[in-house]
Design an enzyme around this catalytic site. Sequence first.
Site, PDB file in Angstrom:
ATOM      1  N   ASN A 133       8.719   0.467   5.143  1.00  0.00           N
ATOM      2  CA  ASN A 133       8.939   1.904   4.912  1.00  0.00           C
ATOM      3  C   ASN A 133      10.248   2.410   5.508  1.00  0.00           C
ATOM      4  OD1 ASN A 133       7.704   1.482   7.427  1.00  0.00           O
ATOM      5  ND2 ASN A 133       6.926   3.562   7.477  1.00  0.00           N
ATOM      6  N   SER A 158       9.171  -7.329   5.047  1.00  0.00           N
ATOM      7  CA  SER A 158       8.051  -7.109   4.137  1.00  0.00           C
ATOM      8  C   SER A 158       8.399  -7.620   2.746  1.00  0.00           C
ATOM      9  CB  SER A 158       7.742  -5.621   4.071  1.00  0.00           C
ATOM     10  OG  SER A 158       6.920  -5.347   2.951  1.00  0.00           O
ATOM     11  N   GLU A 159       7.386  -8.055   2.023  1.00  0.00           N
ATOM     12  CA  GLU A 159       7.599  -8.468   0.627  1.00  0.00           C
ATOM     13  C   GLU A 159       8.039  -7.279  -0.236  1.00  0.00           C
ATOM     14  OE1 GLU A 159       4.942  -8.467   2.490  1.00  0.00           O
ATOM     15  OE2 GLU A 159       3.062  -8.599   1.386  1.00  0.00           O
ATOM     16  N   GLY A 207       3.398  -2.866  11.165  1.00  0.00           N
ATOM     17  CA  GLY A 207       2.655  -2.785   9.916  1.00  0.00           C
ATOM     18  C   GLY A 207       1.340  -2.063  10.118  1.00  0.00           C
ATOM     19  N   GLU A 229       3.142  -2.603  16.442  1.00  0.00           N
ATOM     20  CA  GLU A 229       3.489  -1.200  16.137  1.00  0.00           C
ATOM     21  C   GLU A 229       2.746  -0.860  14.852  1.00  0.00           C
ATOM     22  OE1 GLU A 229       5.821   0.740  17.784  1.00  0.00           O
ATOM     23  OE2 GLU A 229       7.143  -0.652  18.842  1.00  0.00           O
ATOM     24  N   CYS A 263       5.405   6.080   9.485  1.00  0.00           N
ATOM     25  CA  CYS A 263       4.311   5.850  10.446  1.00  0.00           C
ATOM     26  C   CYS A 263       4.052   7.118  11.246  1.00  0.00           C
ATOM     27  CB  CYS A 263       4.639   4.685  11.368  1.00  0.00           C
ATOM     28  SG  CYS A 263       6.189   4.888  12.230  1.00  0.00           S
TER      29      CYS A 263
END
Length: 463
Positions: A133, A158-159, A207, A229, A263
């Site tokens: 993100n 991340s993918e 994540g 985190e 987040c």
Amino acid sequence: MNTLSVMNPANGEILRVLPATTPDRVAFRAQAARAAQPGWAALALTQRMGCIARFREGVVRDQELLARVMTQETGKPIRMSRNELGSLLGRIDFFLAQVEATTATETVFDADGMIEQISHPPLGVVVNISAWNYPWFVGCNVVVPALLTGNAVLYKPSEYSTLTGLELTRLLHEAGVPQDVMACVVGGSGTGAALLAQPVDGVFFTGSHATGKHIAQQLAGRMLRLQLELGGKDPSYVCDDADLQAAVASLSDGAMYNTGQSCCAVERIYVHARIHDAFVDRFVECVGSFRRGDPLAEDTYIGAITRPQQLATLEAQVADARTKGAKLLLGGGRGAGPGNWFEPTVLSEVNHTMELMREESFGPVIGIQRVASDDEAVRLMNDTRYGLTAGVYTCDAERARRILAQVKAGSVYWNCCDRVSPRLPWGGVDDSGVGLTLSTYGIATFTRPRAWHLRAPEPITRS
Ligand code: NAD
């Protein structure tokens, strides 16, 4: 061959098909990192700092290209991609300015022939498994201080932000960080699992709570440093004496920035009954003015939903809330495809029986609940398994401090929200995670402080 297809979430087009890193190759990278790390740690700190300073220059030079890559693979509005890269420079500057003092050997005692010192050698080889993100922020929060302090890094973006991860790695290599000291592996959960199977000294994960908990269970019994985190359900409370217009502007941005996929996005709003109706009217008007559309367009504020699976979560939260009596004031459903779209959505008359007020939404959906007092607001803010951030809006500094002192969260905000500073520690309590990044704590965490007890020999006296 195992591959990873990188999709543009704004239109469903495949941007690239990449070979995924095989478990054998992951093991090879881990061995190479182990072999290369002592040489990297043995360099003078100024040499490692030079690499990171050149990396910073690369980010500045390639900023527009990097912003477009990030926007295309995540659906983040282009202006927000530029903002992320611009703000990243401040984080790099902070690490560069603080690393020397944070890792210098300290003499903490020196008397009667005994010297006590603390040195700060690196952990060794660390893994960074990352989220999509804010891929530059969460990647660099780990990678930059880890490298500066002399660690080798095995990094799995991340993918959903792999192209960005590859750009980040390219710039580090171009800046002089050896290939074996900084390795990027490509893939999803299987590649992450292969990384965790390696004999490493630290795992730094960003994540979801579900994956973080799974990783903690996988690593149980392994004597390594683990930082997690994770997500949040971050509340804000608007007191009856707040500057209403300022609170509306701040909170609508805090809830909807990055399409709510932060987040520390504001995920729950509590408003004092005396100003509730006026707040809600203005909030809906403000969010209704946000332009949703092509993430590459300059005036887009609401972009695409990065992970297609999240659309069902958002729909389910809205449906559950409406069934239980919530009032839908704006949006409420998917936008037309192709791609992953959800309307900016505002609900009032919500309560804590609703998933919307309990579980992370991670999208442009927000519930507003009326409260009768500060005590009720504090009770509701703390009625959560998460604890990442929490905020209060009031003109009274003492009232703000009194409320924030009672709130369970790693970061607390007065008259602001959705804010991260490189100078302050970043971490959560309870299900929002363990450990800290950023601040000098976020540098020291990549070291293993060593205690030195040094007694000089007595001078030999000969009779
Ligand atoms: P996620 O948990 O789905 O994936 C995170 C990373 O873990 C990805 O790289 C993924 O490939 C990897 N992974 C998944 N399964 C794995 C396994 N079994 N073993 C090893 N690795 C595995 O999360 P996401 O969708 O990428 O990110 C969104 C979440 O991250 C949200 O909950 C958000 O709140 C949180 N987040 C937290 C912070 C923070 O600083 N606290 C920052 C950004 C995002």
